[in-house]
Design a protein around this motif. Structure first.
Motif, PDB file in Angstrom:
ATOM      1  N   GLU A 129      29.038  76.067  37.049  1.00 15.37           N
ATOM      2  CA  GLU A 129      27.646  76.253  36.622  1.00 15.37           C
ATOM      3  C   GLU A 129      26.769  76.512  37.837  1.00 15.37           C
ATOM      4  O   GLU A 129      27.015  75.941  38.905  1.00 15.37           O
ATOM      5  CB  GLU A 129      27.098  74.981  35.955  1.00 15.37           C
ATOM      6  CG  GLU A 129      27.656  74.669  34.595  1.00 15.37           C
ATOM      7  CD  GLU A 129      27.166  73.294  34.144  1.00 15.37           C
ATOM      8  OE1 GLU A 129      25.961  73.012  34.229  1.00 15.37           O
ATOM      9  OE2 GLU A 129      28.023  72.496  33.738  1.00 15.37           O
ATOM     10  N   HIS A 135      25.593  85.091  40.494  1.00 17.46           N
ATOM     11  CA  HIS A 135      25.754  85.898  39.272  1.00 17.46           C
ATOM     12  C   HIS A 135      24.537  85.805  38.362  1.00 17.46           C
ATOM     13  O   HIS A 135      24.237  86.719  37.598  1.00 17.46           O
ATOM     14  CB  HIS A 135      27.001  85.467  38.496  1.00 17.46           C
ATOM     15  CG  HIS A 135      28.285  85.821  39.164  1.00 17.46           C
ATOM     16  ND1 HIS A 135      28.366  86.591  40.295  1.00 17.46           N
ATOM     17  CD2 HIS A 135      29.575  85.493  38.850  1.00 17.46           C
ATOM     18  CE1 HIS A 135      29.636  86.733  40.647  1.00 17.46           C
ATOM     19  NE2 HIS A 135      30.383  86.075  39.797  1.00 17.46           N
ATOM     20  N   TRP A 136      23.822  84.695  38.444  1.00 17.20           N
ATOM     21  CA  TRP A 136      22.626  84.502  37.628  1.00 17.20           C
ATOM     22  C   TRP A 136      21.573  85.579  37.906  1.00 17.20           C
ATOM     23  O   TRP A 136      20.708  85.832  37.064  1.00 17.20           O
ATOM     24  CB  TRP A 136      22.019  83.119  37.894  1.00 17.20           C
ATOM     25  CG  TRP A 136      21.500  82.947  39.289  1.00 17.20           C
ATOM     26  CD1 TRP A 136      22.195  82.554  40.394  1.00 17.20           C
ATOM     27  CD2 TRP A 136      20.177  83.222  39.750  1.00 17.20           C
ATOM     28  NE1 TRP A 136      21.398  82.562  41.508  1.00 17.20           N
ATOM     29  CE2 TRP A 136      20.152  82.958  41.145  1.00 17.20           C
ATOM     30  CE3 TRP A 136      19.003  83.651  39.115  1.00 17.20           C
ATOM     31  CZ2 TRP A 136      18.996  83.119  41.911  1.00 17.20           C
ATOM     32  CZ3 TRP A 136      17.862  83.808  39.893  1.00 17.20           C
ATOM     33  CH2 TRP A 136      17.866  83.546  41.275  1.00 17.20           C
ATOM     34  N   GLU A 156      20.547  88.998  35.402  1.00 18.05           N
ATOM     35  CA  GLU A 156      19.409  88.979  34.472  1.00 18.05           C
ATOM     36  C   GLU A 156      18.279  88.086  34.956  1.00 18.05           C
ATOM     37  O   GLU A 156      17.159  88.211  34.496  1.00 18.05           O
ATOM     38  CB  GLU A 156      19.835  88.471  33.087  1.00 18.05           C
ATOM     39  CG  GLU A 156      20.815  89.373  32.356  1.00 18.05           C
ATOM     40  CD  GLU A 156      22.256  89.016  32.643  1.00 18.05           C
ATOM     41  OE1 GLU A 156      22.516  88.004  33.338  1.00 18.05           O
ATOM     42  OE2 GLU A 156      23.142  89.768  32.184  1.00 18.05           O
ATOM     43  N   GLY A 157      18.578  87.151  35.873  1.00 17.51           N
ATOM     44  CA  GLY A 157      17.614  86.116  36.216  1.00 17.51           C
ATOM     45  C   GLY A 157      16.698  86.461  37.375  1.00 17.51           C
ATOM     46  O   GLY A 157      15.715  85.757  37.602  1.00 17.51           O
ATOM     47  N   SER A 183      19.335  92.247  41.283  1.00 19.21           N
ATOM     48  CA  SER A 183      20.589  91.497  41.222  1.00 19.21           C
ATOM     49  C   SER A 183      21.200  91.418  42.616  1.00 19.21           C
ATOM     50  O   SER A 183      20.939  92.264  43.475  1.00 19.21           O
ATOM     51  CB  SER A 183      21.574  92.162  40.264  1.00 19.21           C
ATOM     52  OG  SER A 183      22.255  93.216  40.916  1.00 19.21           O
ATOM     53  N   VAL A 225      17.051  79.542  34.823  1.00 19.49           N
ATOM     54  CA  VAL A 225      18.190  80.440  34.614  1.00 19.49           C
ATOM     55  C   VAL A 225      19.466  79.643  34.879  1.00 19.49           C
ATOM     56  O   VAL A 225      19.564  78.970  35.908  1.00 19.49           O
ATOM     57  CB  VAL A 225      18.141  81.651  35.574  1.00 19.49           C
ATOM     58  CG1 VAL A 225      19.262  82.630  35.252  1.00 19.49           C
ATOM     59  CG2 VAL A 225      16.783  82.342  35.535  1.00 19.49           C
ATOM     60  N   MET A 270      23.765  79.986  34.857  1.00 19.40           N
ATOM     61  CA  MET A 270      25.010  80.730  34.712  1.00 19.40           C
ATOM     62  C   MET A 270      26.140  79.743  34.512  1.00 19.40           C
ATOM     63  O   MET A 270      26.189  78.717  35.205  1.00 19.40           O
ATOM     64  CB  MET A 270      25.261  81.544  35.990  1.00 19.40           C
ATOM     65  CG  MET A 270      26.387  82.516  35.919  1.00 19.40           C
ATOM     66  SD  MET A 270      28.052  82.131  36.568  1.00 19.40           S
ATOM     67  CE  MET A 270      28.037  80.561  37.260  1.00 19.40           C
ATOM     68  N   HIS A 298      31.502  85.259  32.709  1.00 22.34           N
ATOM     69  CA  HIS A 298      30.446  84.248  32.786  1.00 22.34           C
ATOM     70  C   HIS A 298      29.363  84.568  31.766  1.00 22.34           C
ATOM     71  O   HIS A 298      29.286  85.687  31.257  1.00 22.34           O
ATOM     72  CB  HIS A 298      29.871  84.153  34.209  1.00 22.34           C
ATOM     73  CG  HIS A 298      28.991  85.289  34.610  1.00 22.34           C
ATOM     74  ND1 HIS A 298      29.441  86.388  35.320  1.00 22.34           N
ATOM     75  CD2 HIS A 298      27.669  85.517  34.402  1.00 22.34           C
ATOM     76  CE1 HIS A 298      28.442  87.223  35.538  1.00 22.34           C
ATOM     77  NE2 HIS A 298      27.354  86.723  34.987  1.00 22.34           N
ATOM     78  N   THR A 332      25.023  83.849  30.939  1.00 23.12           N
ATOM     79  CA  THR A 332      23.749  83.472  31.550  1.00 23.12           C
ATOM     80  C   THR A 332      22.741  83.200  30.447  1.00 23.12           C
ATOM     81  O   THR A 332      22.642  83.964  29.483  1.00 23.12           O
ATOM     82  CB  THR A 332      23.237  84.591  32.475  1.00 23.12           C
ATOM     83  OG1 THR A 332      24.241  84.887  33.446  1.00 23.12           O
ATOM     84  CG2 THR A 332      21.944  84.187  33.181  1.00 23.12           C
ATOM     85  N   ARG A 379      20.319  74.900  30.268  1.00 22.98           N
ATOM     86  CA  ARG A 379      21.665  74.521  30.706  1.00 22.98           C
ATOM     87  C   ARG A 379      22.553  74.196  29.512  1.00 22.98           C
ATOM     88  O   ARG A 379      23.721  74.606  29.454  1.00 22.98           O
ATOM     89  CB  ARG A 379      21.565  73.317  31.655  1.00 22.98           C
ATOM     90  CG  ARG A 379      22.892  72.916  32.241  1.00 22.98           C
ATOM     91  CD  ARG A 379      22.728  71.797  33.240  1.00 22.98           C
ATOM     92  NE  ARG A 379      24.022  71.479  33.838  1.00 22.98           N
ATOM     93  CZ  ARG A 379      24.201  70.502  34.719  1.00 22.98           C
ATOM     94  NH1 ARG A 379      23.172  69.774  35.123  1.00 22.98           N
ATOM     95  NH2 ARG A 379      25.404  70.252  35.208  1.00 22.98           N
ATOM     96  N   ALA A 426      23.697  77.501  27.965  1.00 17.93           N
ATOM     97  CA  ALA A 426      24.716  78.234  28.739  1.00 17.93           C
ATOM     98  C   ALA A 426      26.064  77.524  28.656  1.00 17.93           C
ATOM     99  O   ALA A 426      27.106  78.171  28.454  1.00 17.93           O
ATOM    100  CB  ALA A 426      24.266  78.372  30.195  1.00 17.93           C
TER     101      ALA A 426
END
Lengths: 401, 401
Positions: free
Chosen positions: A227, A285-286, A289-290, A294, A318, A320, A364, A366, A376, A379
């Motif tokens: 996470e 990786h978040w 979109e976060g 990116s 956010v 992931m 993963h 998100t 959280r 996700a």
């Protein structure tokens, strides 16, 4: 037009003649290359990928794929031809091969000199110690007696790490007084009592511009990142700034070009650097979109010496969560995905095109939201459902997303 | 697990055996397929593309590319084998070929019966009239006398449209009393005095779920979409709801599966339907960064009968501006991109991998912000710089992004 002009325009040979845009080569065909390819498409490029197998994550979805091994210098040399810059999906390219490419005039980012600190934990610990960066107590060790001498100062158990080749918890052992040592080159570190783990991701260009993403909290299970919470919840703002400044300083001091991920221990009384990585990183990786930019786009911008993109968040919270391969199931992943989308229309998913094997990172998810606790939960519920078929609650009647 | 189960699980033959995820085929290799491929990667897929040439936008970046022409039924049949569903990047596949695929058991989305209303403007106008949807006054015409008879009721000039094959302003003519008629099958429409153009994008699944994006304003120049403002500024909330409800009703009544873009005239006193498209649409490019679910992901979800994703915005104001090919320049696009990133770190860019030719759509940019006027200025400035080398102001000292 305001803004500086790059010192030298690129060579025509390194540009796509159709579009006037450069070609980036990435060594390694894993999920990091796969997601970098998605970002490259937007920048008008087709990432050139050196994959070990046509079944590699990135090779399954990209057009410009060379099949060859990252330990084969001839394959690397052939691959590098026509690339504006060569970069990496992993740390496993031998340093001497990277040096040979550089000697042959290939633009490699990060350079062999910088990447060494992500490839060799002893060199990393030595350099960080020199720079006065906060690190756990550590020592190079060769014999059980060396470890015992170190443990006499710190107490048992200690953490023993392979100097080279570790990732995702491999190459790290918790060693007690009576345990045998692995037969590879090692360092030993104190076992740090930690409150939690944090990570900072920065990108640095050859020009020297550095952009930092907000400090995040990472949650590991058996050495694997499961996470990431962005921004790190309940983090003292001063500590957040300290972490980001530390990462910026390390990127600059180590001469990193591209991304630098700095994994940190939050001990409750301060920060200690755990690991460094110089590539897109699971802890980032978040950002797909976060964040407004990116990590994959940012890495490409950095290695191409483009100015960095906006690293601001797109939502207050956010999260992931990695999806690992679960036990074989009668329900296909397609069917699971269908139910997941029904239960939570706001979850974003990323599959890596990998065959499901228990414990293997296959993708993963998100979640974005207003509240970290709720985000959280969403996700984690989605990842558990995809992974193990543990039912997720229907959240459509809950808070708006 | 809450949520319904799909009536029939997919056939194993239509799934990727490695991942347990389906294969989507898209006929046409343009920028819409290119951006759909980016979305497919996240869903664990590799979009299968039928491209006319290996240099097509999507063929340059995808792994699973079949070269063949969309008017070749054998090529279509071969292409469709192993696809869970076949969908489209454009409207130019002959209806009889789609019917032949359907008769052979291929799952095509949208179906030939639905797609007809995006391929045949006369059929579209007839059906919308039957449904009581608001449309300009119109008539099928064959001779100059037919047009004159129509214009006797509406006044000159009138708008004459090719029944089939038009796009990006092609196939549409403003005709005055003395003009000659084009030699193709035509309809005639009144020239509507309009305040502005709007568009609504909805996605519909075979199950019947429909999700609408907020109504946007589109700005056309010489029939080509050059800007999209999301949400449409200063739009009466009742009119916005009316537009979205109209699009949802049309998607349902016409049996659309996948995306439906409804282009509308805002006459100042109400709405009139201008055109329909059943695929990802230029008016929806802003959703890549501006909505929680991009139109490309939404199209894939819809044709796969997955539940729809969250269509909420990621910022209060989102503006997309198309980048057209400009005059030849000494400065490469790479160099222009470099300066653009320096001047505005918040602009997102999408290049289509196309050779620059004056007037050709080669990419688009998207700006996100708090204020529509400022956000529009930023997007337009970036597009003009990339297109024509018109300097953009440095915005870094301006409002935060």
């Amino acid at each position: 037009m305001p803004g500086r002009r790059r010192p030298g325009a690129r060579l025509a040979a390194e540009m796509d003649t159709r579009t006037g845009l450069p070609v980036v080569g990435m060594v390694g065909g894993g999920q990091l290359a796969r997601m970098t390819h998605q970002a490259a498409i937007a920048l008008g490029q087709s990432l050139r990928i050196l994959a070990a197998s046509p079944d590699d994550s990135a090779a399954l979805v990209a057009a410009d794929v060379h099949i060859g091994h990252h330990t084969d210098l001839d394959a690397l040399r052939t691959f590098a031809k026509g690339c504006e810059v060569v970069t990496f999906d992993h740390e496993h390219v031998p340093s001497e091969h990277i040096q040979a490419l550089e000697a042959g005039g290939v633009n490699v980012a990060p350079s062999a000199a910088a990447l060494r600190y992500a490839q060799d934990k002893r060199a990393m610990r030595e350099r960080l110690t020199e720079l006065g960066a906060p690190v756990p107590r550590w020592a190079p060790v060769r014999t059980p007696a060396d470890v015992a001498a170190f443990a006499a100062g710190t107490g048992w158990p200690v953490v023993v790490k392979a100097v080279r080749g570790g990732y995702d918890g491999r190459g790290v052992w918790f060693v007690d007084e009576t345990d045998e040592l692995p037969g590879v080159e090692l360092i030993v570190e104190e076992r740090v009592p930690l409150r939690r783990e944090l990570a900072v991701l920065v990108a640095r260009s050859p020009f020297g511009q550095v952009a930092a993403y907000p400090t995040v909290q990472t949650v590991q299970r058996e050495g694997i990142c499961v996470e990431v919470l962005a921004p790190a919840p309940d983090l003292d703002p001063e500590l957040a700034v300290e972490a980001e400044q530390l990462a910026i300083r390390l990127a600059t001091e180590l001469g990193v070009v591209g991304l630098l991920a700095v994994e940190l221990f939050d001990t409750g009384t301060g920060l200690l650097v755990n690991e460094l990585a110089m590539r897109p990183h699971n802890s980032g990786h978040w950002t797909i979109e976060g964040a407004r930019t990116s990590q994959f786009e940012q890495h490409l911008r950095a290695v191409l010496d483009y100015p960095m993109g906006d690293t601001g968040l797109t939502a207050p919270a956010v999260v992931m969560a990695n999806v690992l391969g679960g036990e074989p199931s009668e329900m296909s992943m397609d069917e699971r995905l269908h139910h997941m989308f029904a239960a939570d229309p706001g979850i974003k998913v990323h599959f890596y095109g990998k065959q499901v094997r228990p414990g293997r990172k296959i993708g993963h998810v998100t979640a974005l939201g207003e509240d970290m606790t709720r985000t959280r939960e969403r996700a984690v519920a989605a990842a558990r459902w995809l992974q193990d078929g543990i039912p997720m609650p229907d959240t459509r009647a809950g808070e708006s997303r």
